[in-house]
Design an enzyme around this catalytic site. Sequence first.
Site, PDB file in Angstrom:
ATOM      1  N   HIS A 131       0.871  -1.180   0.000  1.00 45.13           N
ATOM      2  CA  HIS A 131       0.000   0.000   0.000  1.00 45.13           C
ATOM      3  C   HIS A 131       0.904   1.226   0.000  1.00 45.13           C
ATOM      4  O   HIS A 131       2.002   1.185   0.554  1.00 45.13           O
ATOM      5  CB  HIS A 131      -0.835  -0.055   1.283  1.00 45.13           C
ATOM      6  N   ASP A 208       3.208  -4.449   8.099  1.00 44.18           N
ATOM      7  CA  ASP A 208       1.985  -3.678   7.949  1.00 44.18           C
ATOM      8  C   ASP A 208       0.822  -4.645   8.193  1.00 44.18           C
ATOM      9  O   ASP A 208       0.508  -5.482   7.348  1.00 44.18           O
ATOM     10  CB  ASP A 208       1.936  -3.079   6.538  1.00 44.18           C
ATOM     11  N   GLN A 211      -4.333  -5.065   7.143  1.00 47.78           N
ATOM     12  CA  GLN A 211      -5.323  -6.010   6.601  1.00 47.78           C
ATOM     13  C   GLN A 211      -5.245  -7.378   7.269  1.00 47.78           C
ATOM     14  O   GLN A 211      -5.951  -8.297   6.851  1.00 47.78           O
ATOM     15  CB  GLN A 211      -5.127  -6.176   5.081  1.00 47.78           C
ATOM     16  N   LYS A 234     -10.435  -0.345  10.489  1.00 46.02           N
ATOM     17  CA  LYS A 234     -10.569  -1.554   9.672  1.00 46.02           C
ATOM     18  C   LYS A 234     -10.937  -2.760  10.525  1.00 46.02           C
ATOM     19  O   LYS A 234     -10.947  -3.893  10.054  1.00 46.02           O
ATOM     20  CB  LYS A 234      -9.270  -1.830   8.915  1.00 46.02           C
ATOM     21  N   CYS A 373      -4.741   2.475  -3.614  1.00 42.49           N
ATOM     22  CA  CYS A 373      -3.465   2.960  -3.051  1.00 42.49           C
ATOM     23  C   CYS A 373      -2.349   1.939  -3.276  1.00 42.49           C
ATOM     24  O   CYS A 373      -1.493   1.740  -2.400  1.00 42.49           O
ATOM     25  CB  CYS A 373      -3.583   3.285  -1.558  1.00 42.49           C
TER      26      CYS A 373
HETATM   27  N1  PMP Z   1      -1.685  -0.589   4.762  1.00 42.71           N
HETATM   28  C1  PMP Z   1      -2.643  -1.302   4.171  1.00 42.71           C
HETATM   29  C2  PMP Z   1      -2.321  -2.696   3.690  1.00 42.71           C
HETATM   30  C3  PMP Z   1      -3.912  -0.776   4.014  1.00 42.71           C
HETATM   31  O1  PMP Z   1      -4.867  -1.494   3.416  1.00 42.71           O
HETATM   32  C4  PMP Z   1      -4.172   0.529   4.488  1.00 42.71           C
HETATM   33  C5  PMP Z   1      -5.552   1.165   4.329  1.00 42.71           C
HETATM   34  N2  PMP Z   1      -6.135   0.991   3.082  1.00 42.71           N
HETATM   35  C6  PMP Z   1      -3.150   1.229   5.104  1.00 42.71           C
HETATM   36  C7  PMP Z   1      -1.920   0.644   5.231  1.00 42.71           C
HETATM   37  C8  PMP Z   1      -3.341   2.620   5.614  1.00 42.71           C
HETATM   38  O2  PMP Z   1      -4.246   2.643   6.663  1.00 42.71           O
HETATM   39  P1  PMP Z   1      -4.834   4.035   7.183  1.00 42.71           P
HETATM   40  O3  PMP Z   1      -5.402   4.725   5.984  1.00 42.71           O
HETATM   41  O4  PMP Z   1      -5.880   3.627   8.151  1.00 42.71           O
HETATM   42  O5  PMP Z   1      -3.717   4.776   7.806  1.00 42.71           O
END
Ligand code: PMP
Length: 418
Positions: A131, A208, A211, A234, A373
């Site tokens: 991401h 990270d 997910q 999430k 993203c």
């Molecule tokens: N890492 C991953 C794998 C994500 O899916 C996301 C959110 N789509 C993020 C980081 C970023 O999370 P946040 O927008 O809540 O900071």
Amino acid sequence: MTAPVRLRTLDPHAYRPDFPILSKRVHGDVPLAYLDNAASTQRPRQVIQAIVEAYEEHYANVHRGIHTLAEESTALFEGAREKVRSLIHAPTVEQVIFTHGATAAINLVARSWGDSNLHEGDGVLVTEMEHHANLVPWHQLAERTGAKIQFIPVTDDGLLDLDKLDALLTERPRLVAVTAVSNVLGTINPLAEIIPRAHAAGALVLVDGAQSVPHQVTDAAAMDADFLVFSGHKMMGPSGVGVLYGKRELLESMPPFLGGGSMIRRVWIDSFTPADLPYKFEAGTPPIVPAIGLGAAIDYLNDVGLEAVHEHERRLTQRAHELLSEIDGVRILGPRPDQKAGIVSFWMGRIHAHDIAQRLDRRGIAVRPGHHCAMPLHKRFDVSATARASFYLYNTFEEVERLGEAVAECKHFFQRRR
Ligand code: PMP
């Protein structure tokens, strides 16, 4: 012969009444099928109630007062920290730092650990499936320090190409930043293999967990991650709160990132000394009520059971793969269902993902179109955008059937118009 272990099956219908928004009807009288959980989940009444109660009965700023409300608010906030600690099996509560989200947590590491440890030519190894939140902070770090970014490629099947890992590790990167689960492919990465190999080459590992933590059991200590990040929204918690977990000696050695109130022990007119963990990294007023809400979400998740959540999502994913694969022209990005979490991204030739999502929305089905993203990953597969369905514990097999029917209808609709 030992009997096979049977996983408890989760009945989503038992939980749906807890989520008022799931009974919403859209476009007149169409029942909502919320399949956009990788972007953000919904909250049960128990979480909403905990937030309301916090504001109505206990709210004050934390840590600073000795009046009753300040003590109640502080106890709830610190109680939430303990719930996070227990969820991710962190050895101590001081290793749980509240941030504003996974993105903020990664930026904290990049600024604090990165700026004080990386120099010109040092390597940061990421993966092609990250991401942007686990990519751009490292690009920015490279711009500041002259560090260089390398990446573990993704195979055509949507798995990390670990055959390349040894060669990449011989360059002795200082950090490997890897997602536990891809937010596009759904791939569950083999951290148990990657982390020891990275450590053996002298690299730290940032995981990270945005997910993964909401969907499967996480043991930060057992996996031996140096850093682990995730977001509250999430996993049925509020937005505006996330977590950075780190190994204690690392966090202790790192300078504070943001400066201000709460993160200090003493301040003089010309200098300061930082507070102990975790407050050293929590400058200013923290996300008090969002953290309390996250604590309530963790209680809820524990009641349901993360093994059951994972298994339920696996079955939904399996069914979604079956249904979508039957539709001529639909391509699913990523590995086989048994290698992935509850995320199914797909595309249909020249029909744009936005058109798919819009058509599905008319039928009440909420999926997300775009690059999610993860632009480098989409470029890797030579698609500009995908439509992504992603599941959580309250999603039903009926909803997955509706998804299959709606995608088939969508295909016929756009085919007729050509
Ligand atoms: N890492 C991953 C794998 C994500 O899916 C996301 C959110 N789509 C993020 C980081 C970023 O999370 P946040 O927008 O809540 O900071």
